[in-house]
Motif scaffolding. Structure first.
Motif, mmCIF file in Angstrom:
data_model
loop_
_atom_site.group_PDB
_atom_site.id
_atom_site.type_symbol
_atom_site.label_atom_id
_atom_site.label_comp_id
_atom_site.label_asym_id
_atom_site.label_seq_id
_atom_site.Cartn_x
_atom_site.Cartn_y
_atom_site.Cartn_z
ATOM 1 N N SER A 1 1.094 4.199 -3.085
ATOM 2 C CA SER A 1 0.906 5.629 -2.849
ATOM 3 C C SER A 1 2.146 6.423 -3.256
ATOM 4 O O SER A 1 2.043 7.460 -3.922
ATOM 5 C CB SER A 1 0.589 5.868 -1.375
ATOM 6 O OG SER A 1 0.479 7.243 -1.101
ATOM 7 N N HIS B 1 -5.296 4.154 -3.876
ATOM 8 C CA HIS B 1 -4.603 3.464 -4.960
ATOM 9 C C HIS B 1 -4.884 1.961 -5.007
ATOM 10 O O HIS B 1 -4.519 1.293 -5.979
ATOM 11 C CB HIS B 1 -3.091 3.678 -4.844
ATOM 12 C CG HIS B 1 -2.651 5.024 -5.302
ATOM 13 N ND1 HIS B 1 -2.708 6.147 -4.502
ATOM 14 C CD2 HIS B 1 -2.158 5.455 -6.503
ATOM 15 C CE1 HIS B 1 -2.259 7.193 -5.177
ATOM 16 N NE2 HIS B 1 -1.918 6.811 -6.392
ATOM 17 N N VAL B 2 -5.508 1.411 -3.976
ATOM 18 C CA VAL B 2 -5.775 -0.029 -3.925
ATOM 19 C C VAL B 2 -7.219 -0.296 -4.314
ATOM 20 O O VAL B 2 -8.155 0.306 -3.772
ATOM 21 C CB VAL B 2 -5.497 -0.607 -2.527
ATOM 22 C CG1 VAL B 2 -5.782 -2.112 -2.502
ATOM 23 C CG2 VAL B 2 -4.053 -0.335 -2.104
ATOM 24 N N ASP C 1 -4.750 1.272 2.734
ATOM 25 C CA ASP C 1 -4.745 2.230 1.626
ATOM 26 C C ASP C 1 -5.158 3.615 2.131
ATOM 27 O O ASP C 1 -6.300 3.816 2.553
ATOM 28 C CB ASP C 1 -5.716 1.740 0.550
ATOM 29 C CG ASP C 1 -5.778 2.652 -0.662
ATOM 30 O OD1 ASP C 1 -4.835 3.439 -0.861
ATOM 31 O OD2 ASP C 1 -6.780 2.564 -1.400
ATOM 32 N N ALA D 1 0.830 -1.211 0.000
ATOM 33 C CA ALA D 1 0.000 0.000 0.000
ATOM 34 C C ALA D 1 0.861 1.257 0.000
ATOM 35 O O ALA D 1 0.549 2.239 -0.691
ATOM 36 C CB ALA D 1 -0.938 -0.011 1.203
ATOM 37 N N LYS E 1 -6.136 -3.406 1.119
ATOM 38 C CA LYS E 1 -7.018 -2.240 1.045
ATOM 39 C C LYS E 1 -7.157 -1.560 2.400
ATOM 40 O O LYS E 1 -7.361 -0.340 2.471
ATOM 41 C CB LYS E 1 -8.381 -2.663 0.506
ATOM 42 C CG LYS E 1 -9.392 -1.538 0.339
ATOM 43 C CD LYS E 1 -8.943 -0.526 -0.695
ATOM 44 C CE LYS E 1 -9.983 0.566 -0.881
ATOM 45 N NZ LYS E 1 -9.507 1.650 -1.780
#
Length: 397
Positions: free
Chosen positions: A193, A226-227, A222, A189, A219
């Motif tokens: 980013s 972005h996920v 995140d 993650a 997720k």
């Protein structure tokens, strides 16, 4: 003479589809597919739910629906699956897809252009190669160890290739059964980013856990949107319903909605409503307990049988869930030739490892075994036959 689109030249027949031809033999013991067990399907519950839905709301359910998905299902998905796992989101962050595989296609539509790079695990789910090839996208493999993606190689490949997307199956990965540890999930993650890369987190097996500690989805970590999380009802209820979900930023969902409008208008409302009612009636927890106990027995049988019958020096994963075991045979085997012999002589099917690898050498000694579709008795019988074949081949080399 027909003139097909150039992109069709990049799409080859699925290796699994060819293997299914061999598996059509009624005498074949199949470890080659990835299907849930027939006995796992909650047929009586679905019968009752379907009758209730059609009796109470049949006209609406049988009519066209909205592209984003049946709202009661999106609400039930968030309530019973997403929020209990610590993942944030509203109905604006969800689109229902015709199977999770459609989610991959829609994301490719939304993000990928010819020449883009997607980083993939090596090995990975073989279906993504056909999808990415169709878009003239370059799939670049990232190293894995016994715990999944190697973070050092992932970061190096991001810096080298400037990818548009990372595709990963972090929990009970297909084909290896490996699960990415907590700190690596956080790191994925963070890298997404930092380098502005979309992470496509494909998570269809996360609820098929038979032992060990539950891990949060990527997720969960995140912070910048972005996920993108893909889930599916295929393995936990039924693949024939063809219902999956994508959880992402609202802006991404809007783009996926446009792409889906041109694909199939909407996923069948009846099957969406069945999944929603299954969740709302609180049937999923007990159903998972039932099927997970069944799969745990099958997994244990396959592991103990491999240990008993396969040649000395064989290496294999021991997953805590999912549907697959990844095997590395000793020496220098010709796994493609062994597949031909296994299906013709021993009447046992598996998938050669090279089909899961962008670089075939990464899987040249390997094979994937699925344990969900066979009984424990057939599992031991089939593994014994394979063990005899592999041992004989190893001794002759």
């Amino acid at each position: 003479m027909y003139k097909f689109a150039n992109r069709m030249g990049e799409v080859s027949s699925s290796a699994v589809r060819e293997i299914f031809k061999a598996m059509a033999d009624p005498e074949m013991i199949s470890f080659g597919g990835g299907s849930p067990a027939n006995e796992s399907f909650p047929i009586d519950e679905i019968k009752g739910i379907t009758d209730k839905l059609l009796s109470e709301n049949g006209h609406q359910i049988l009519q066209y629906g909205i592209t984003e998905g049946w709202k009661p299902l999106k609400e039930a998905y968030l309530k019973h699956i997403v929020h209990p796992k610590g993942i944030k989101g509203t109905v604006e962050n969800v689109i229902v897809t015709t199977g999770a595989s459609q989610g991959i296609h829609l994301l490719a539509d939304a993000f990928l252009e010819p020449g883009d790079v997607v980083l993939v695990e090596s090995p990975t789910f073989l279906g993504v190669f056909s999808t990415f090839n169709k878009y003239f996208v370059k799939s670049v493999p990232v190293e894995m160890d016994e715990h999944g993606l190697v973070m050092e190689d992932l970061e190096a490949k991001i810096k080298e290739h400037n990818p548009k997307m990372i595709y990963t199956i972090p929990t009970f990965q297909n084909p290896t059964g490996r699960t990415l540890p907590l700190e690596r999930r956080k790191k994925v993650a963070e890298l997404a980013s930092q380098f502005n890369v979309i992470v496509l987190e494909d998570d269809p097996y996360c609820d098929l856990r038979y032992s060990g500690e539950v891990l949060p989805a990527i997720k969960t970590f995140d912070q910048t949107g972005h996920v993108v999380l893909l889930n599916s009802f295929a393995k936990i209820i039924s693949p024939g319903l063809r219902v999956g979900t994508v959880l992402a930023e609202a802006e991404i969902i809007q783009k996926l909605t446009v792409a889906k409008q041109g694909a199939d208008t909407h996923t069948a409302t009846l099957t969406q409503a069945i999944c929603a009612e299954f969740l709302e009636q609180g049937l999923l927890p007990d159903h998972l307990k039932k099927i997970n106990a069944m799969y745990a027995e099958k997994l244990h049988t396959m592991i103990t049988s491999i240990e008993k019958y396969f040649p000395e020096g064989t290496k294999f994963t021991k997953p805590e869930g999912g549907l697959f075991i990844w095997v590395e045979l000793p020496g220098e085997p010709d796994v493609l030739a062994l597949f031909e012999r296994a299906t013709s002589e021993s009447k046992v099917a598996f998938v050669p490892g090279i089909h899961f690898c962008k670089n075939p050498d990464d899987g040249i000694k390997h094979l994937r075994l699925n344990f969900s579709s066979s009984t424990p008795e057939k599992i031991e019988e089939g593994i014994k036959k394979l063990g005899e074949l592999f041992t004989k081949d190893f001794e002759e080399r």
